[in-house]
Design a protein around this motif. Structure first.
Motif, PDB file in Angstrom:
ATOM      1  N   TYR A  48      -5.406   0.776  -5.408  1.00  0.00           N
ATOM      2  CA  TYR A  48      -6.016   0.678  -5.450  1.00  0.00           C
ATOM      3  C   TYR A  48      -7.343   1.982  -5.358  1.00  0.00           C
ATOM      4  CZ  TYR A  48     -11.337   0.377  -5.752  1.00  0.00           C
ATOM      5  OH  TYR A  48     -12.929   0.149  -5.926  1.00  0.00           O
ATOM      6  N   GLN A  79      -2.317  -6.674  -3.495  1.00  0.00           N
ATOM      7  CA  GLN A  79      -3.937  -6.962  -4.062  1.00  0.00           C
ATOM      8  C   GLN A  79      -4.203  -5.782  -3.350  1.00  0.00           C
ATOM      9  OE1 GLN A  79      -6.647  -9.992  -3.246  1.00  0.00           O
ATOM     10  NE2 GLN A  79      -8.427  -8.788  -2.713  1.00  0.00           N
ATOM     11  N   SER A  80      -4.999  -4.494  -4.146  1.00  0.00           N
ATOM     12  CA  SER A  80      -5.627  -3.254  -3.869  1.00  0.00           C
ATOM     13  C   SER A  80      -4.463  -2.545  -3.748  1.00  0.00           C
ATOM     14  CB  SER A  80      -6.547  -3.585  -3.309  1.00  0.00           C
ATOM     15  OG  SER A  80      -7.635  -4.166  -3.326  1.00  0.00           O
ATOM     16  N   SER A 108      -6.191  -0.678 -10.006  1.00  0.00           N
ATOM     17  CA  SER A 108      -7.491  -0.544 -10.734  1.00  0.00           C
ATOM     18  C   SER A 108      -8.153   0.617  -9.622  1.00  0.00           C
ATOM     19  CB  SER A 108      -9.164  -1.866  -9.574  1.00  0.00           C
ATOM     20  OG  SER A 108      -9.923  -1.917 -10.021  1.00  0.00           O
ATOM     21  N   ARG A 109      -9.226   1.644 -10.554  1.00  0.00           N
ATOM     22  CA  ARG A 109      -9.850   3.058 -10.590  1.00  0.00           C
ATOM     23  C   ARG A 109      -8.641   3.717 -10.191  1.00  0.00           C
ATOM     24  NH1 ARG A 109     -15.061   2.365 -10.094  1.00  0.00           N
ATOM     25  NH2 ARG A 109     -15.108   4.556  -9.094  1.00  0.00           N
ATOM     26  N   CYS A 110      -7.724   3.334 -10.815  1.00  0.00           N
ATOM     27  CA  CYS A 110      -6.449   4.827 -10.535  1.00  0.00           C
ATOM     28  C   CYS A 110      -6.574   5.376 -12.058  1.00  0.00           C
ATOM     29  CB  CYS A 110      -4.979   3.864 -10.937  1.00  0.00           C
ATOM     30  SG  CYS A 110      -4.974   3.073  -9.602  1.00  0.00           S
ATOM     31  N   LYS A 116      -6.982  -6.265  -8.763  1.00  0.00           N
ATOM     32  CA  LYS A 116      -7.070  -4.807  -8.269  1.00  0.00           C
ATOM     33  C   LYS A 116      -5.730  -4.493  -7.744  1.00  0.00           C
ATOM     34  CE  LYS A 116     -11.379  -6.400  -7.452  1.00  0.00           C
ATOM     35  NZ  LYS A 116     -12.970  -5.951  -6.110  1.00  0.00           N
ATOM     36  N   SER A 139       0.900  -1.294   0.197  1.00  0.00           N
ATOM     37  CA  SER A 139       0.154   0.450  -0.015  1.00  0.00           C
ATOM     38  C   SER A 139       0.792   1.098  -0.332  1.00  0.00           C
ATOM     39  CB  SER A 139      -0.843   0.216   1.194  1.00  0.00           C
ATOM     40  OG  SER A 139      -0.339   0.259   2.720  1.00  0.00           O
TER      41      SER A 139
END
Length: 445
Positions: free
Chosen positions: A91, A87-88, A113-115, A110, A59
């Protein structure tokens, strides 16, 4: 003697000391992982220790500091290689670009994802595995170079990447997951390698590219799945192995029912893998596709090669099943057929039927003269003759049904045996819908 005893004592003390040191090291290591010290925080990223030599980036510590920024992921942290993006991990982070080091071998589900600000990402060839939805909804991503050594495109990998315009899938990839490119509205071109042989079942193909409304070009190699995919999606095909002298022939399919002629181009000696869509014509039963409809030996067969332009035309038999006719007292049924005498010579007509429970519905859906245990009745007597319109209606044998068996489901087909103008015999079946005897009796009310 004393000297030997002193030596042994010294060796014993050394061994004991080594055991104590090793034990302390093991206990210390266990304590580190027990109290959560397998987490490393370094330069705005958090990592999880995987083993003594490697970590996974899991992260960002301060996502706000990444907004519209170009970030470079380090290859090493505190002497440990960064081998995985967790994972994520990023995100919904609004970063602009990402450079990943060649120590990374896997990116988890993910991870990016959603960047929605992400415009560029460098993926090294060290990456062997990409997770599901890794780049889904990266709406600013226009292009990306995939690693050379991945073997699959996972589920939803690029779904809703609405700015993505083209993608080249590397050689070695053998599968594409469900919804991998769904909602990529601006995807115009995709290159498919030889190693992908199918996306099955066919409905799955539609979902993989669901709502890719701009997709118009498939690149690939002659005679491979790329060509088949271009036919399924109605896209232009560009053969990467074609020369300037290669000629494409046009294989056309004329349904003769008012719909447009379908053209399938094919190179010389290239196998045409194409199954025409099911077609209908009111009042008629489809026989097949033929180069010459007066000669059924000219029938279209899948997976053939061509050396000239050919037009296949649909051959229709003017016959239709009329469904069940119910006896006045509703104790029996029989099936009717309307047959026009305006085509090939009619040799025989009749009906074949069977209770559904007597057949294997997994392997045989339609009923033919070859269906084991099926009852056949030849239509020797015409129920109606219309000379003006040149048709007859004939009925199959009446079946008397005991009341105790009226929950039985039944399947039936009308059949006509023809001879074409070249002397070839063939059989046409007009299939009736499966129904229970009770429902057939009730439908006559």
């Amino acid at each position: 003697m004393m000297s030997l005893e002193k030596t042994n004592n010294k060796i014993f003390r050394i061994i004991s000391l080594l055991i104590i040191v090793s034990s302390l090291f093991i206990i210390s290591s266990m304590k580190i992982f027990a109290d959560g010290s397998n987490i490393i925080k370094d330069d705005n990223f958090e990592y999880t220790v995987l083993d003594e030599n490697s970590v996974a980036l899991t992260s960002a510590l301060d996502e706000d500091s990444l907004v519209n920024k170009d970030i470079i992921i380090p290859s090493e942290v505190q002497g440990k290689k960064v081998v995985q993006i967790g994972q994520s991990a990023f995100y919904a982070c609004d970063l602009k670009s990402v450079t990943i080091p060649d120590t990374v071998t896997e990116i988890k589900d993910k991870a990016f994802s959603r960047c929605t600000f992400l415009q560029y990402i460098k993926l090294p060839n060290s990456i062997k595995t990409l997770g599901k939805s890794t780049f889904s909804a990266c709406t600013s991503l226009k292009e990306i170079d995939l690693p050379d050594f991945i073997t699959s495109i996972p589920e939803s990998l690029f779904s809703s990447c609405s700015s993505l315009e083209s993608i080249e899938i590397p050689e070695g990839v053998t599968s594409i997951g469900n919804l991998a490119f769904a909602n990529c509205y601006n995807l115009k071109e995709i290159t498919i390698p030889k190693t992908i042989t199918e996306i099955a079942p066919p409905v799955y193909t539609k979902l993989v590219f669901n709502r890719c409304t701009s997709l118009n070009t498939i690149k690939g190699y002659k005679g491979t799945y790329a060509r088949t995919l271009s036919r399924e999606l109605g896209c232009k095909f560009i053969a990467l192995d074609a020369s300037e002298d290669d000629k494409e022939f046009e294989i056309k399919f004329d349904a003769d029912n008012g719909s447009d002629i379908v053209t399938q181009p094919v190179y010389k000696d290239e196998i045409l893998n194409y199954t025409p869509e099911n077609i209908t014509k009111k009042g008629y039963t489809f026989v097949g596709w033929y180069e010459d409809t007066d000669n059924i030996t000219t029938e279209y067969k899948n997976n053939q090669t061509y050396t000239k332009d050919i037009t296949y035309k649909a051959k229709w038999a003017h016959v239709e099943g009329l469904g069940a006719q119910v006896k006045v007292d509703k104790t029996g049924i029989r099936f009717g057929t309307k047959l026009y005498n305006d085509g090939d010579e009619i040799l025989e007509k009749g009906t074949v039927m069977i209770p559904t429970k007597l057949i294997d519905t997994m392997t045989q859906w339609n009923i033919t003269l070859d269906t084991e245990n099926a009852a056949k009745s030849i239509g020797k007597v015409n129920y109606e003759v219309n000379k003006d319109e040149n048709y007859v209606v004939y009925l199959g044998t009446l079946i008397n049904i005991p009341e105790s068996q009226r929950d039985t489901y039944i399947r039936a087909s009308s059949y006509v045996r023809y001879k074409d103008k070249s002397g070839n015999e063939y059989i046409v079946y007009a299939f009736n819908k499966e129904a229970s005897i009770n429902s057939l009796l009730e439908s006559s009310n």
